[in-house]
Design an enzyme around this catalytic site. Structure first.
Site, PDB file in Angstrom:
ATOM      1  N   GLY A  62      -6.733  -9.200  19.429  1.00 23.25           N
ATOM      2  CA  GLY A  62      -6.489  -9.150  17.990  1.00 23.25           C
ATOM      3  C   GLY A  62      -5.417 -10.142  17.590  1.00 23.25           C
ATOM      4  N   GLY A  63      -5.349 -11.242  18.321  1.00 21.33           N
ATOM      5  CA  GLY A  63      -4.271 -12.211  18.140  1.00 21.33           C
ATOM      6  C   GLY A  63      -4.385 -13.085  16.901  1.00 21.33           C
TER       7      GLY A  63
ATOM      8  CG  LEU B 153      -0.478  -8.311   9.123  1.00 22.92           C
ATOM      9  CD1 LEU B 153       0.119  -9.290   8.128  1.00 22.92           C
ATOM     10  CD2 LEU B 153      -0.603  -6.923   8.506  1.00 22.92           C
ATOM     11  CB  VAL B 154       0.117  -7.410  14.080  1.00 21.56           C
ATOM     12  CG1 VAL B 154       1.254  -7.164  15.057  1.00 21.56           C
ATOM     13  CG2 VAL B 154       0.132  -6.332  12.993  1.00 21.56           C
ATOM     14  N   GLY B 155      -1.033 -10.241  14.984  1.00 19.90           N
ATOM     15  CA  GLY B 155      -1.158 -11.256  16.036  1.00 19.90           C
ATOM     16  C   GLY B 155      -0.564 -12.591  15.601  1.00 19.90           C
TER      17      GLY B 155
ATOM     18  CE1 TYR C 222      -5.552   3.526  11.881  1.00 22.84           C
ATOM     19  CE2 TYR C 222      -7.122   1.815  12.498  1.00 22.84           C
ATOM     20  CZ  TYR C 222      -5.824   2.219  12.270  1.00 22.84           C
ATOM     21  OH  TYR C 222      -4.784   1.335  12.444  1.00 22.84           O
TER      22      TYR C 222
ATOM     23  CE  LYS D 218      -5.649   1.647  15.955  1.00 20.19           C
ATOM     24  NZ  LYS D 218      -5.291   0.421  16.663  1.00 20.19           N
TER      25      LYS D 218
ATOM     26  CE  LYS E 166      -7.760  -3.809  -6.665  1.00 19.96           C
ATOM     27  NZ  LYS E 166      -7.679  -2.333  -6.715  1.00 19.96           N
TER      28      LYS E 166
HETATM   29  P1  NAP Z   1      -6.283  -7.486  11.263  1.00 23.19           P
HETATM   30  O1  NAP Z   1      -5.459  -8.431  10.496  1.00 23.19           O
HETATM   31  O2  NAP Z   1      -7.512  -6.909  10.674  1.00 23.19           O
HETATM   32  O3  NAP Z   1      -6.672  -8.197  12.666  1.00 23.19           O
HETATM   33  C1  NAP Z   1      -7.519  -7.521  13.548  1.00 23.19           C
HETATM   34  C2  NAP Z   1      -7.636  -8.354  14.798  1.00 23.19           C
HETATM   35  O4  NAP Z   1      -8.492  -7.683  15.709  1.00 23.19           O
HETATM   36  C3  NAP Z   1      -8.237  -9.733  14.525  1.00 23.19           C
HETATM   37  O5  NAP Z   1      -7.676 -10.685  15.399  1.00 23.19           O
HETATM   38  C4  NAP Z   1      -9.704  -9.504  14.861  1.00 23.19           C
HETATM   39  O6  NAP Z   1     -10.377 -10.674  15.296  1.00 23.19           O
HETATM   40  C5  NAP Z   1      -9.579  -8.539  16.023  1.00 23.19           C
HETATM   41  N1  NAP Z   1     -10.798  -7.758  16.200  1.00 23.19           N
HETATM   42  C6  NAP Z   1     -11.388  -6.938  15.290  1.00 23.19           C
HETATM   43  N2  NAP Z   1     -12.501  -6.397  15.815  1.00 23.19           N
HETATM   44  C7  NAP Z   1     -12.626  -6.902  17.080  1.00 23.19           C
HETATM   45  C8  NAP Z   1     -13.562  -6.743  18.122  1.00 23.19           C
HETATM   46  N3  NAP Z   1     -14.629  -5.952  17.986  1.00 23.19           N
HETATM   47  N4  NAP Z   1     -13.377  -7.408  19.282  1.00 23.19           N
HETATM   48  C9  NAP Z   1     -12.296  -8.227  19.438  1.00 23.19           C
HETATM   49  N5  NAP Z   1     -11.342  -8.415  18.490  1.00 23.19           N
HETATM   50  C10 NAP Z   1     -11.531  -7.763  17.326  1.00 23.19           C
HETATM   51  O7  NAP Z   1      -5.420  -6.247  11.756  1.00 23.19           O
HETATM   52  P2  NAP Z   1      -3.842  -6.066  11.870  1.00 23.19           P
HETATM   53  O8  NAP Z   1      -3.330  -5.522  10.594  1.00 23.19           O
HETATM   54  O9  NAP Z   1      -3.250  -7.296  12.467  1.00 23.19           O
HETATM   55  O10 NAP Z   1      -3.765  -4.881  12.949  1.00 23.19           O
HETATM   56  C11 NAP Z   1      -3.344  -5.119  14.263  1.00 23.19           C
HETATM   57  C12 NAP Z   1      -3.086  -3.757  14.889  1.00 23.19           C
HETATM   58  O11 NAP Z   1      -2.086  -3.065  14.132  1.00 23.19           O
HETATM   59  C13 NAP Z   1      -4.316  -2.865  14.871  1.00 23.19           C
HETATM   60  O12 NAP Z   1      -4.419  -2.186  16.124  1.00 23.19           O
HETATM   61  C14 NAP Z   1      -4.039  -1.875  13.745  1.00 23.19           C
HETATM   62  O13 NAP Z   1      -4.695  -0.644  13.984  1.00 23.19           O
HETATM   63  C15 NAP Z   1      -2.560  -1.758  13.802  1.00 23.19           C
HETATM   64  N6  NAP Z   1      -1.889  -1.329  12.559  1.00 23.19           N
HETATM   65  C16 NAP Z   1      -2.047  -2.056  11.407  1.00 23.19           C
HETATM   66  C17 NAP Z   1      -1.358  -1.639  10.254  1.00 23.19           C
HETATM   67  C18 NAP Z   1      -1.431  -2.420   8.962  1.00 23.19           C
HETATM   68  O14 NAP Z   1      -0.862  -1.953   7.949  1.00 23.19           O
HETATM   69  N7  NAP Z   1      -2.038  -3.583   8.941  1.00 23.19           N
HETATM   70  C19 NAP Z   1      -0.539  -0.502  10.294  1.00 23.19           C
HETATM   71  C20 NAP Z   1      -0.413   0.196  11.493  1.00 23.19           C
HETATM   72  C21 NAP Z   1      -1.089  -0.234  12.631  1.00 23.19           C
HETATM   73  P3  NAP Z   1     -11.102 -11.652  14.201  1.00 23.19           P
HETATM   74  O15 NAP Z   1      -9.986 -12.400  13.556  1.00 23.19           O
HETATM   75  O16 NAP Z   1     -12.012 -12.495  15.024  1.00 23.19           O
HETATM   76  O17 NAP Z   1     -11.819 -10.735  13.248  1.00 23.19           O
HETATM   77  O1  GFB Z   2      -2.308   0.681   2.641  1.00 27.79           O
HETATM   78  P1  GFB Z   2      -3.170   1.780   2.126  1.00 27.79           P
HETATM   79  O2  GFB Z   2      -4.556   1.444   1.731  1.00 27.79           O
HETATM   80  O3  GFB Z   2      -3.344   2.901   3.208  1.00 27.79           O
HETATM   81  O4  GFB Z   2      -2.369   2.479   0.909  1.00 27.79           O
HETATM   82  P2  GFB Z   2      -2.594   4.249   3.581  1.00 27.79           P
HETATM   83  C1  GFB Z   2      -3.061   3.339   0.087  1.00 27.79           C
HETATM   84  C2  GFB Z   2      -2.163   3.777  -1.064  1.00 27.79           C
HETATM   85  O5  GFB Z   2      -2.033   2.674  -1.985  1.00 27.79           O
HETATM   86  C3  GFB Z   2      -2.849   4.902  -1.805  1.00 27.79           C
HETATM   87  C4  GFB Z   2      -2.682   3.019  -3.217  1.00 27.79           C
HETATM   88  O6  GFB Z   2      -1.872   5.714  -2.408  1.00 27.79           O
HETATM   89  C5  GFB Z   2      -3.658   4.143  -2.857  1.00 27.79           C
HETATM   90  O7  GFB Z   2      -3.920   4.951  -4.009  1.00 27.79           O
HETATM   91  N1  GFB Z   2      -3.396   1.858  -3.763  1.00 27.79           N
HETATM   92  C6  GFB Z   2      -3.319   1.456  -5.046  1.00 27.79           C
HETATM   93  C7  GFB Z   2      -4.226   1.047  -3.094  1.00 27.79           C
HETATM   94  N2  GFB Z   2      -4.121   0.401  -5.245  1.00 27.79           N
HETATM   95  C8  GFB Z   2      -4.703   0.120  -4.033  1.00 27.79           C
HETATM   96  C9  GFB Z   2      -5.622  -0.871  -3.614  1.00 27.79           C
HETATM   97  O8  GFB Z   2      -6.123  -1.694  -4.405  1.00 27.79           O
HETATM   98  N3  GFB Z   2      -5.971  -0.871  -2.294  1.00 27.79           N
HETATM   99  C10 GFB Z   2      -5.455   0.040  -1.412  1.00 27.79           C
HETATM  100  N4  GFB Z   2      -5.829  -0.038  -0.115  1.00 27.79           N
HETATM  101  N5  GFB Z   2      -4.581   1.024  -1.785  1.00 27.79           N
HETATM  102  C11 GFB Z   2      -3.780   3.644   5.790  1.00 27.79           C
HETATM  103  C12 GFB Z   2      -4.822   4.167   6.734  1.00 27.79           C
HETATM  104  O9  GFB Z   2      -3.409   4.666   4.892  1.00 27.79           O
HETATM  105  O10 GFB Z   2      -2.607   3.278   6.486  1.00 27.79           O
HETATM  106  C13 GFB Z   2      -5.171   3.106   7.734  1.00 27.79           C
HETATM  107  O11 GFB Z   2      -5.963   4.573   6.009  1.00 27.79           O
HETATM  108  C14 GFB Z   2      -3.963   2.381   8.283  1.00 27.79           C
HETATM  109  O12 GFB Z   2      -5.861   3.747   8.773  1.00 27.79           O
HETATM  110  C15 GFB Z   2      -2.886   2.128   7.254  1.00 27.79           C
HETATM  111  O13 GFB Z   2      -3.413   3.090   9.346  1.00 27.79           O
HETATM  112  C16 GFB Z   2      -1.599   1.675   7.893  1.00 27.79           C
HETATM  113  O14 GFB Z   2      -1.173   3.984   3.919  1.00 27.79           O
HETATM  114  O15 GFB Z   2      -2.883   5.267   2.564  1.00 27.79           O
END
Ligand code: NAP
Ligand code: GFB
Length: 321
Positions: free
Chosen positions: A8-9, A12-14, A143, A147, A194
């Site tokens: 996942g490099g 966003l995190v990678g 999800y 996890k 948005k």
């Molecule tokens: P992201 O931006 O969606 O990136 C996902 C990465 O995983 C991309 O590099 C993608 O590759 C790769 N990937 C997806 N499906 C795959 C598959 N089937 N095989 C191989 N690689 C695959 O996600 P992120 O936000 O960086 O998340 C990274 C980690 O942080 C995840 O484990 C996520 O659950 C965790 N996390 C995220 C958040 C958050 O708010 N973003 C919060 C808590 C935890 P491609 O670029 O080729 O699609």
């Molecule tokens: O980041 P988010 O989608 O996920 O935040 P969670 C959702 C909150 O933002 C809710 C408000 O209170 C939504 O009502 N919100 C307002 C919006 N406008 C928007 C919009 O346009 N898009 C989105 N996405 N939200 C996630 C988990 O929960 O947390 C995932 O479902 C992941 O699995 C992530 O782990 C870190 O924080 O609610």
């Protein structure tokens, strides 16, 4: 010689870890160490839902260490809509990465969980001992369960084989290279996109839900440093929360106000309460992290948001929108 594979490099995190490794001084606290090779793999290098492709990826790079980020990731609305897909894809990915790490003798594996895996009804603040004390919020139970099973598997690998497998539990993350797709994105990138479109088209900026829920947000480039630190310094099977402090909770309305300010949006904005709020709050404690890492400076939210918005505006055409 160490080879660190970041699955996942390219997400966003990678990309944040790559940024830190490439910009911090070699040998510094968060810099690359001499003799290290860092590999940032995307799904094009191998779809990790497929065991054979996972094996080929590990065969190609022969990693000694793995930071496992690859996952099907999405915000609240995507998780509500595709619960089985989030459960199955992530279960397949995680089982393949853990098993392939085991059979190829990876010395250390850190997998990425999320604070949304926590029970919805639990005594706050969330800490590392409470993951399995009840059902997760129904909005993302697919999800969340996928996890949670990583933590179960880590303990099983440790117990049966003595594997050095652990996990990180980040709170909500934002930063450059985020996913800005309006339907699948997390709240900050979704609202940045948005608000950008509202400003460009002279239309109202609509925020889903009531704006009342509370969240903690960590800047991806701060999280990247914590992952690099965890890779070098943390060898306990128990998960480690990587988050800002529980007193850093902000409401979705405060986030929207900050985005309006960062984009200098002058138009009207409103809330659409017909869209779900999701979990009301999930305050996580970072006490264990701070007790281990000592001093760590988190980037102030407004500064991190400004940097993220700047990246978005400068890279709009290339961003995942
Ligand atoms: P992201 O931006 O969606 O990136 C996902 C990465 O995983 C991309 O590099 C993608 O590759 C790769 N990937 C997806 N499906 C795959 C598959 N089937 N095989 C191989 N690689 C695959 O996600 P992120 O936000 O960086 O998340 C990274 C980690 O942080 C995840 O484990 C996520 O659950 C965790 N996390 C995220 C958040 C958050 O708010 N973003 C919060 C808590 C935890 P491609 O670029 O080729 O699609
Ligand atoms: O980041 P988010 O989608 O996920 O935040 P969670 C959702 C909150 O933002 C809710 C408000 O209170 C939504 O009502 N919100 C307002 C919006 N406008 C928007 C919009 O346009 N898009 C989105 N996405 N939200 C996630 C988990 O929960 O947390 C995932 O479902 C992941 O699995 C992530 O782990 C870190 O924080 O609610």
């Amino acid at each position: 010689m160490s080879v660190i594979l970041v699955t996942g490099g390219t997400g966003l995190v990678g990309k944040a870890i790559q940024h830190v490794i490439e910009t911090e001084l070699e040998g510094s606290r968060f810099g690359k160490k001499p003799g290290e090779t860092w590999v940032f793999a995307s799904s094009k290098e191998g779809d990790l839902r497929d065991a054979e492709q996972a094996r080929k990826l590990f065969e190609k790079y022969k990693p000694t260490h793995v930071i496992h980020l690859a996952a099907l990731v999405g915000g609240l609305f995507a998780n509500m809509k595709y619960k089985l897909t989030f459960y199955r894809d992530n279960t397949l990915i995680n089982d393949n990465v853990l098993y392939t790490s085991h059979i190829t003798g990876v010395k250390k594996l850190i997998s990425c969980l999320s604070t949304c895996v926590y029970p919805d009804k639990v005594e706050y603040p969330l800490d590392e001992t409470k993951i399995h004390l009840g059902l997760p919020h129904e909005s993302n139970f697919g999800y969340a369960h996928a996890k949670r099973m990583v933590d179960v598997a880590n303990h099983a690998y440790k117990d049966q084989f003595g594997s050095n497998f652990t996990s990180a539990i980040p709170t909500n993350i934002f930063g450059p290279h985020d996913n800005y797709d309006l339907e699948s994105a997390h709240v900050i990138p979704a609202l940045v996109h948005k608000c950008y479109l509202a400003k460009k088209n002279g239309t109202p900026f609509i925020i889903g839900g009531t704006g009342k829920p509370l969240r903690q947000f960590i800047y991806s480039r701060d999280l990247a440093k914590l992952f690099i630190w965890q890779l070098r310094e943390y060898d306990d099977v128990e998960p480690l929360i990587l988050s800002v402090g529980e007193d850093e909770e902000v409401s979705i309305k405060q986030v929207a106000d900050a985005i309006v300010k960062a984009l200098d949006f002058k138009g009207e904005y409103a809330f659409d309460p017909s869209r779900a709020d999701g979990q009301f709050r999930k305050p996580a404690s970072n006490k264990k992290l701070l007790s281990l890492i000592g001093d760590f400076e988190f980037t102030p939210f407004e500064q991190a948001l400004d940097e993220s918005v700047k990246w978005f505006l400068e890279n709009y055409d290339a961003a995942r929108t």
